[in-house]
Design a protein around this motif. Sequence first.
Motif, short mmCIF file in Angstrom:
data_model
loop_
_atom_site.label_atom_id
_atom_site.label_comp_id
_atom_site.label_asym_id
_atom_site.label_seq_id
_atom_site.Cartn_x
_atom_site.Cartn_y
_atom_site.Cartn_z
N GLU A 112 4.74 -17.55 12.67
CA GLU A 112 5.03 -17.98 14.04
C GLU A 112 6.16 -19.01 14.07
OE1 GLU A 112 1.41 -19.41 15.66
OE2 GLU A 112 0.49 -17.43 15.83
N THR A 113 6.18 -19.90 13.11
CA THR A 113 7.24 -20.92 13.04
C THR A 113 8.59 -20.26 12.79
OG1 THR A 113 5.67 -22.53 12.17
CG2 THR A 113 8.01 -22.99 11.85
N ALA A 114 8.63 -19.31 11.85
CA ALA A 114 9.88 -18.61 11.54
C ALA A 114 10.34 -17.78 12.72
CB ALA A 114 9.68 -17.72 10.31
N LEU A 115 9.42 -17.13 13.40
CA LEU A 115 9.77 -16.28 14.54
C LEU A 115 10.31 -17.13 15.69
CD1 LEU A 115 9.73 -13.32 15.42
CD2 LEU A 115 7.47 -13.72 16.39
N ALA A 116 9.76 -18.33 15.87
CA ALA A 116 10.26 -19.22 16.93
C ALA A 116 11.69 -19.65 16.66
CB ALA A 116 9.35 -20.44 17.04
N LEU A 156 12.40 -12.87 6.63
CA LEU A 156 12.16 -12.30 7.96
C LEU A 156 13.48 -12.07 8.68
CD1 LEU A 156 10.21 -11.39 10.13
CD2 LEU A 156 10.03 -13.77 10.90
N ARG A 157 14.44 -13.01 8.51
CA ARG A 157 15.77 -12.85 9.13
C ARG A 157 16.45 -11.59 8.59
NH1 ARG A 157 17.86 -17.54 8.17
NH2 ARG A 157 17.79 -18.43 10.27
N ALA A 158 16.35 -11.36 7.29
CA ALA A 158 16.96 -10.18 6.70
C ALA A 158 16.29 -8.91 7.22
CB ALA A 158 16.85 -10.25 5.17
N HIS A 159 15.00 -8.96 7.40
CA HIS A 159 14.27 -7.79 7.90
C HIS A 159 14.64 -7.49 9.34
CE1 HIS A 159 10.97 -4.97 8.49
NE2 HIS A 159 10.65 -5.65 9.60
N LEU A 160 14.78 -8.53 10.15
CA LEU A 160 15.15 -8.30 11.56
C LEU A 160 16.58 -7.80 11.68
CD1 LEU A 160 13.49 -11.41 13.25
CD2 LEU A 160 12.64 -9.06 13.19
N ALA A 161 17.41 -8.21 10.73
CA ALA A 161 18.80 -7.76 10.77
C ALA A 161 18.91 -6.30 10.40
CB ALA A 161 19.65 -8.60 9.81
#
Length: 214
Positions: free
Chosen positions: A50-54, A13-18
């Motif tokens: 939700e945990t990762a997004l937080a 998810l971090r890679a996707h948001l980047a």
Amino acid sequence: MLNDLPALYLIALRAHLAQSSPLTMVSARDLGRRALEIGLETLDLAKIHETALAVLVSPESSSAMREDVSTQATDFFTEAITPIEKTHDAALKTARQLQEATATLEQRTSELADSEINLHEQISCRQAAETALNTSEFAFCQLLKDSLLLEKQLQDVARKVLSTDEEDRKKMIHLLQDEIEQTLLGIHVRLLALKKLTVVSGASLDHEIENIQR
């Protein structure tokens, strides 16, 4: 595998948001397949999301930034749950097919039961007709035997009449006439009763009875 999934999800998810790209979407689908393999459902993956997004969204971030991150994260999550949702769709389709097959089977079973009832009714009607026919034939044979016996008795009486004198012959003739009248009346009554039983035995038996009556 289950303990590794939240960490892997966070990294992907971090890679996707980047930098959102087709490659990050492939990663999302891979995570969804892993979740499916270990028996997770959509709600379980939503909790991991939700945990990762937080972790990735700072409380100090601006409202616009949080909204943008939430939109990108939603796209990632939607892609991640695709394998699970496809399984649900397949299960629903199978359930619908099973319901249709069950309904068809119930209809066929009902039709078979109706056919069986109709067959039993036809067998009962045929048995009743056969019984009535046998009864009529038996009664006719018995009546024929009685008629032959009466004929023999009449012949015997006729021989006796011829061998007696005139006076006795006259007396016997009167007695014979009375006996014949009574006997013929009895036969006629029995023939009428028998005729009522010939409904199922056909016209041939009717014709024989009419010959006897004549």
